[in-house]
Design a protein around this motif. Structure first.
Motif, short mmCIF file in Angstrom:
data_model
loop_
_atom_site.label_atom_id
_atom_site.label_comp_id
_atom_site.label_asym_id
_atom_site.label_seq_id
_atom_site.Cartn_x
_atom_site.Cartn_y
_atom_site.Cartn_z
N SER A 92 6.00 0.65 28.27
CA SER A 92 6.70 -0.94 27.93
C SER A 92 8.31 -1.58 27.41
O SER A 92 8.78 0.54 26.65
CB SER A 92 5.42 -1.43 25.97
N GLY A 93 7.69 -2.19 27.14
CA GLY A 93 10.10 -2.67 26.07
C GLY A 93 9.67 -2.29 25.06
O GLY A 93 10.94 -2.40 24.29
N ALA A 94 8.71 -1.96 24.23
CA ALA A 94 9.00 -1.93 23.31
C ALA A 94 10.01 -0.68 22.14
O ALA A 94 9.63 0.26 22.34
CB ALA A 94 7.27 -2.18 22.27
N SER A 95 9.82 -0.78 20.59
CA SER A 95 11.44 -0.33 20.90
C SER A 95 10.63 1.60 19.92
O SER A 95 9.62 1.50 19.10
CB SER A 95 11.97 -0.64 19.68
N THR A 96 11.79 2.12 20.72
CA THR A 96 10.95 4.25 19.84
C THR A 96 11.41 4.51 18.75
O THR A 96 11.46 5.60 18.40
CB THR A 96 11.17 5.23 20.64
N ALA A 97 11.76 3.69 17.32
CA ALA A 97 12.81 3.32 16.28
C ALA A 97 11.33 4.55 15.35
O ALA A 97 10.32 3.55 15.72
CB ALA A 97 13.51 2.27 15.90
N PHE A 98 11.53 5.59 14.54
CA PHE A 98 11.30 5.87 14.23
C PHE A 98 11.40 5.38 12.68
O PHE A 98 12.64 4.59 11.74
CB PHE A 98 11.68 7.28 13.70
N GLY A 99 9.81 5.62 12.50
CA GLY A 99 9.89 4.60 10.90
C GLY A 99 9.38 3.87 10.69
O GLY A 99 9.75 2.86 9.56
N ASN A 153 14.01 16.10 16.73
CA ASN A 153 13.74 16.13 14.62
C ASN A 153 12.63 17.18 15.03
O ASN A 153 10.86 16.29 15.04
CB ASN A 153 14.28 14.93 14.27
N MET A 154 12.27 17.92 14.17
CA MET A 154 11.05 18.44 14.26
C MET A 154 10.16 17.74 13.34
O MET A 154 8.71 17.89 13.67
CB MET A 154 10.84 19.83 13.87
N GLN A 155 10.44 17.83 11.56
CA GLN A 155 10.12 16.35 10.78
C GLN A 155 9.26 15.49 11.92
O GLN A 155 7.86 15.24 10.98
CB GLN A 155 10.97 16.76 9.26
N ASN A 166 -0.21 21.65 17.16
CA ASN A 166 1.08 20.78 17.01
C ASN A 166 1.45 21.92 16.22
O ASN A 166 1.39 21.78 14.70
CB ASN A 166 -0.08 19.41 15.81
N LEU A 167 2.44 23.22 16.27
CA LEU A 167 3.32 23.56 15.10
C LEU A 167 4.12 23.04 14.49
O LEU A 167 5.64 23.38 15.82
CB LEU A 167 3.84 25.36 16.25
N ASN A 168 5.09 22.29 13.89
CA ASN A 168 6.03 21.31 13.89
C ASN A 168 7.60 22.18 13.52
O ASN A 168 8.20 21.46 13.06
CB ASN A 168 5.73 19.84 13.55
N SER A 169 7.36 23.44 13.22
CA SER A 169 8.27 24.43 12.77
C SER A 169 8.81 25.65 13.55
O SER A 169 7.52 26.32 13.88
CB SER A 169 8.81 24.47 11.32
N PHE A 170 9.85 26.16 13.22
CA PHE A 170 10.23 27.74 14.12
C PHE A 170 9.59 28.65 13.39
O PHE A 170 8.48 30.19 13.63
CB PHE A 170 11.24 28.11 14.56
N ARG A 171 9.20 28.40 11.68
CA ARG A 171 8.55 29.31 10.69
C ARG A 171 7.32 29.61 11.13
O ARG A 171 6.35 30.22 11.20
CB ARG A 171 8.72 28.84 9.24
N PHE A 172 6.69 28.10 11.11
CA PHE A 172 5.16 28.42 11.69
C PHE A 172 4.75 28.93 12.25
O PHE A 172 3.91 29.55 12.96
CB PHE A 172 5.39 26.61 11.30
#
Lengths: 501, 488
Positions: B26-33, B192-194, B222-228
């Motif tokens: 779709s044409g909607a924006s992907t911007a975060f937040g 951006n992993m966070q 769903n591991l979202n950091s290298f440490r995890f």
């Protein structure tokens, strides 16, 4: 001003009357709205009648006519099958699930016709989610056949077909997934065309089976269908299956000069698939079809026997592919964002189960179950993949056939309109009645059904012509010349005469 | 039995969010937040009648990855529907790719460990396919109900699936880091992993050394950091070995990692797994990619890390380890190349030492990323040039580096001038200093002559002190040795 000449008039005559100021669009639209008010309580062709919206659109159309910027359909009333989304108006798809759904946007077809200045009278009745051949599965009650009120109008676009047959609207849109334009056109004694897959954008058409769904046009004649279809076609980048090709003026093509006016179809070869003329059709339909083919020969066409050896596999293939796609397409009706949601439920799964069990009727649930089954792990290869193979075989049959002929002819349906309720307990019997129409959708080809006689009970019989890809103009032209020489398409049901008295 | 009797087999599935401006269908924006649901179009909300249209930008990014992995880019791939019900999945199906993915095969080289213990390994990729993300369920209380945010629905993802080629958590992390660096290197994902732009699922199984069949795997989601990633895999390996050694059997399952406890726990077993009823999406035509498109994308790709590493070894004479370290990310590589450009190609090795040594240590201590370094590549290059031409000793160079770090001057020359740090290389002046020191320290001279080498170092220190650190240590050495020999 008397109503009758305008109610019965072809669209081209309405165009002249509007342009010559014999009648205004507001007056014309009022005539049809009043006729709907008078007759539709017994026919039930419309789910929603938009009187205010129609009159506002008619006023705008009159302004365009006065300004000299009218197009072929400016100010002409029409009905939209309730499968097309219409901004700010109920769009129900014949289902309790969407009984209160007001679409925030217009389907591509609806915007095109709005831009052309056509005036929508409202939304026509249909089998729930376009699943059915009788318009009996509608949540809003069955539509009755204008030729015999205790018979079905066919389906799924039965509301549009009945509306045109009863002259509640001069023209109407429909959709055809397995015959849903051609079969009701046949049952209601009018003309209906389903174009090549991809010619009419599906954006805003509530999906039943995406690879088969295609918008189509209903009218009293090939010419009326031609005018409507030209206005419905055109590339739409919002539909990835929409085909990028120039819009054709089908109506203009009908009047192309002829070498021999007595033989307007000279040079046309019509193939007659032997499989379509085998057992299974009534004697009356056989006779009417034979007579219509005689007429085509008189007009200069040549007929020859051809074979579509895999056509008999169309029903099983169709009733695997269509439910498979439907089971996925209808997943969005989950009660979360819009549509029906159960009043009480224990948890999320219960909310889904109750909302969908309450919102969907029996036929829709049946097809969702079948579709879910054929896509399931361990069954996919045996059903879905096999059906896709059959689909390719059927398309290949047609490809070969069109090396031997220009058009293919046969009956539209093996039966005429059945009595209301007759098929209620035997859905498979109803599925089998789609035998001549479903192969056309599976191959993505265009097809037209036009009136070709009546059975002993006075119910209409339709003849189907099938064309090669993009042969819409050839289908419409052949039908037009047939209609110039015959008057089946001018016959009107008795209720019409009664109502006019 | 000990841990050494077991062999670990790990495969990773990475979801990389592609950095297109609009969504995949779709044409909607992907911007975060953004506020919930303001970036959800009619298509994302799955209104009746809407249809998907493929974003070519997402395809182009898949092609970039395919080229960077030296993979097969399928001339024809197919979008399929993955059917399941969930409130944040608006259509009731996810558009993904199943039987025919856009990227097939490919390899990536990883470097595991550091220094002398480091080794290289090639990891094979199975596939990478395009798909759309789902929305988010918000389980905070909304009047007793859950909320749904569809802003993320339809965000383009590449799911990158490896072969089960990794045999330790260290290898898995090295692979994930290499892939993370690569997707940022070729600018297809912000990494951006966070924010969930790069998420890993790890398939882990164990088997006895020498076994030929794979053990039953469990998938950590769903591991979202290298440490995890490292912690979760290590816990899972231990748990699986212990379970089997205790006489139990591993049951195929999907598990979640809890960072608070450091443990994995079962989410659903194989029996509860969905039957996704995949089938080709009839709303989308097969995706066709012609060779001309691939060729155009190839010309727009930057030099890839593997090629750059080879060049660093060949042109700059760097070791394989240094070249790997300096091409571990686009930012480090860019920094290093900027430094070499300022110092001169002949000083590449010295530049490498400074980037990997002093700079890396200072950044690490300050918890800064190389993109936020106070010392620019041009400044460091200028400093290295002054070491190379003998203007600065290493010791003084460190002082200049400190000064640059603290913004005490615009470049090394500025600081050398302002703080009068230029190395003393005038041999006459150094000789004078040496003579002074020898005269003032007869005891040390005596000790040296009696064979105490230590005394020599003390004398050098005295000369350096007398020059306030600026004398060239090499010259001081030479002159002092000569003088002591002469005087004998």
């Amino acid at each position: 001003m008397t109503a009758a000449p305008f109610i019965d008039a072809p669209v081209s005559a309405l165009r002249r009357a509007l342009d010559d100021k014999k009648i205004s669009s507001v007056e014309l639209v009022t005539l049809f709205l009043d006729r709907i008010a008078a007759l539709d309580t017994s026919i039930n062709a419309f789910i929603t009648v938009d009187r205010d919206g129609a009159l506002a659109a008619a006023r705008a159309a009159d302004a365009r006519i006065a300004a000299g910027t009218a197009g072929p359909l400016t100010g002409i009333p029409l009905g939209h099958k309730d499968v097309f989304c219409t901004e700010g108006m109920l769009t129900t798809c014949g289902s309790k699930m969407l009984a209160n759904f007001v679409s925030p946007y217009d389907a591509h077809v609806v915007s095109l016709l709005k831009a052309a200045g056509a005036v929508s009278l409202g939304k026509t009745n249909m089998d729930e989610f376009a699943m059915g051949s009788s318009t009996e599965s509608s949540h809003f009650g069955p539509t009755r056949n204008p030729w015999a009120s205790d018979h079905v109008p066919g389906g799924s676009s039965g509301g549009s077909a009945a509306a045109v047959a009863a002259r509640l609207a001069p023209i109407a849109t429909g959709t055809d997934t397995g015959g849903s334009v051609r079969q009701p056109a046949s049952f209601c004694g009018i003309t209906g065309i389903k174009p090549t897959y991809g010619l009419v954008s599906r954006y805003g058409l509530i999906a039943y089976a995406s690879s088969l769904d295609q918008g189509g046009a209903f009218g009293a004649s090939a010419e009326d269908c031609a005018l409507l279809l030209s206005a419905m076609t055109g590339f739409d980048r919002r539909d990835s299956t929409s085909l990028e090709r120039p819009v054709e003026d089908y109506a203009a093509a009908l009047h192309a000069p002829l070498a021999d006016a007595a033989k307007p179809l000279a040079g046309l070869t019509i193939g007659l698939p032997k499989e379509f003329f085998a057992a299974g059709m009534s004697d009356e339909i056989r006779a009417a079809t034979a007579a219509a083919l005689d007429q085509y020969r008189k007009l200069g066409a040549v007929t020859r026997e051809i074979s579509l050896p895999n056509a008999n596999l169309a029903i099983p293939a169709y009733y695997v592919i269509a439910p498979a796609e439907a089971s996925s397409n209808l997943s969005r009706f989950d009660g979360v964002r819009y549509g029906h949601r159960a009043a009480t439920y224990a948890d999320l799964d219960d909310m889904y189960c109750k909302s969908r069990s309450e919102g969907f009727g029996a036929e829709v649930q049946r097809r969702i179950l079948v579709g879910t089954y054929v896509l399931s792990h361990g069954y996919y290869d045996a059903y879905y993949l096999q059906a896709q193979k059959l689909r390719r075989l059927i398309a290949e049959d047609f490809r070969r056939a069109f090396t031997e002929c220009d058009l293919i002819a046969g009956p539209t349906s093996p039966v005429t309109a059945w009595a209301l309720g007759a098929m209620r307990d035997d859905p498979v019997q109803m599925y089998l009645a789609d035998i001549y129409t479903t192969p056309v959708n599976l191959a993505g080809l265009p097809g037209i059904s036009h009136p070709a006689g009546f059975d002993a009970a006075g119910l209409p019989i339709g003849l189907q012509l099938i064309g090669n890809y993009f042969a819409e103009s050839r289908l419409l032209t052949a039908t037009h010349h047939f209609q110039q020489a015959t008057d089946w398409h001018l016959r009107q049901p008795a209720l019409l005469t009664d109502a006019q008295k | 039995m000990s841990r050494a009797d077991w062999e670990v087999v790990i495969g990773l599935e990475v979801h990389a969010q592609l950095n297109t401006e609009a969504k995949i269908f779709s044409g909607a924006s992907t911007a975060f937040g953004a506020s919930p649901n303001v970036q959800a179009s009619a298509v994302d909300v799955a209104l009746p009648g809407v249809l998907p249209v493929l974003n070519r930008g997402a395809v182009e990014r898949a092609i970039r990855l395919g080229l960077a992995l030296d993979a097969h880019i399928a001339p024809k791939s197919v979008f399929a529907r993955k059917n399941y019900f969930y409130p944040d999945l608006p259509k009731g199906y996810q558009i993904s790719q199943f039987e025919l993915p856009v990227v097939q095969g490919g390899t990536i080289n990883i470097q595991v460990g550091e220094g002398a213990a480091a080794y290289e390994k090639t990891i094979h990729l199975t596939r990478a396919h395009l798909e759309e993300d789902a929305g988010k369920s918000l389980h905070e209380d909304f009047h007793g109900m859950s909320g749904i945010d569809l802003n993320r629905a339809g965000t383009p993802l590449l799911e990158i699936v490896s072969e089960p080629d990794m045999s330790s958590s260290a290898e898995a992390v090295a692979y994930a880091r290499a892939l993370h660096a690569l997707v940022r290197w070729i600018d297809i994902c912000d990494g951006n992993m966070q924010e969930g732009s790069f998420r890993c699922d790890a398939n882990v199984s164990v088997r006895k050394k020498g076994a030929t069949v794979l053990g039953t795997r469990r998938e950590i989601k769903n591991l979202n950091s290298f440490r995890f990633l490292q912690q979760a895999i290590d816990f899972e390996i231990g748990w699986q070995i212990e379970t089997i050694e205790d006489g139990g059997a591993i049951v195929q399952a999907t598990v979640l990692f809890d960072p608070d406890t450091g443990e994995t726990r079962m989410m659903r077993s194989k029996e509860d797994a969905h039957d996704y009823r995949y089938f080709p999406d009839p709303d989308l035509l097969p995706l066709e990619i012609d060779p001309a498109w691939i060729a155009r994308v190839a010309t727009e790709l930057p030099e890839l890390p593997a090629a750059m590493k080879t060049r660093f070894i060949g042109d700059f004479g760097l070791s394989a380890y240094d070249a790997s370290t300096l091409t571990a990310s686009r930012e480090v590589a860019d920094y290093f190349q900027g430094t070499v450009a300022a110092a001169g190609k002949a000083q590449a090795k010295l530049c490498a030492n400074w980037v990997m040594g002093e700079l890396a240590a200072r950044l690490n201590k300050a918890e800064l990323d190389i993109t936020n370094t106070p010392v620019s590549p041009a400044q460091l290059g200028g400093l290295v040039a002054r070491i190379a031409d003998n203007t600065l000793s290493n010791a003084i160079a460190r002082k200049v580096f400190d000064a640059l770090w603290n913004h005490e001057g615009v470049d090394a020359d500025d600081i050398i001038g302002k703080q009068n740090l230029k190395q003393l290389t005038d041999s006459g002046a150094i000789e004078a200093l040496v003579d002074e020191v020898l005269a003032a320290n007869p005891k040390s001279v005596e000790e040296f002559r009696s064979g105490k080498e230590k005394a020599f170092n003390a004398l050098v220190g005295q000369v350096m002190k007398a020059s306030r650190g600026k004398a060239s240590p090499a010259q001081v050495n030479d002159i002092l040795r000569r003088k002591l020999a002469d005087d004998r």
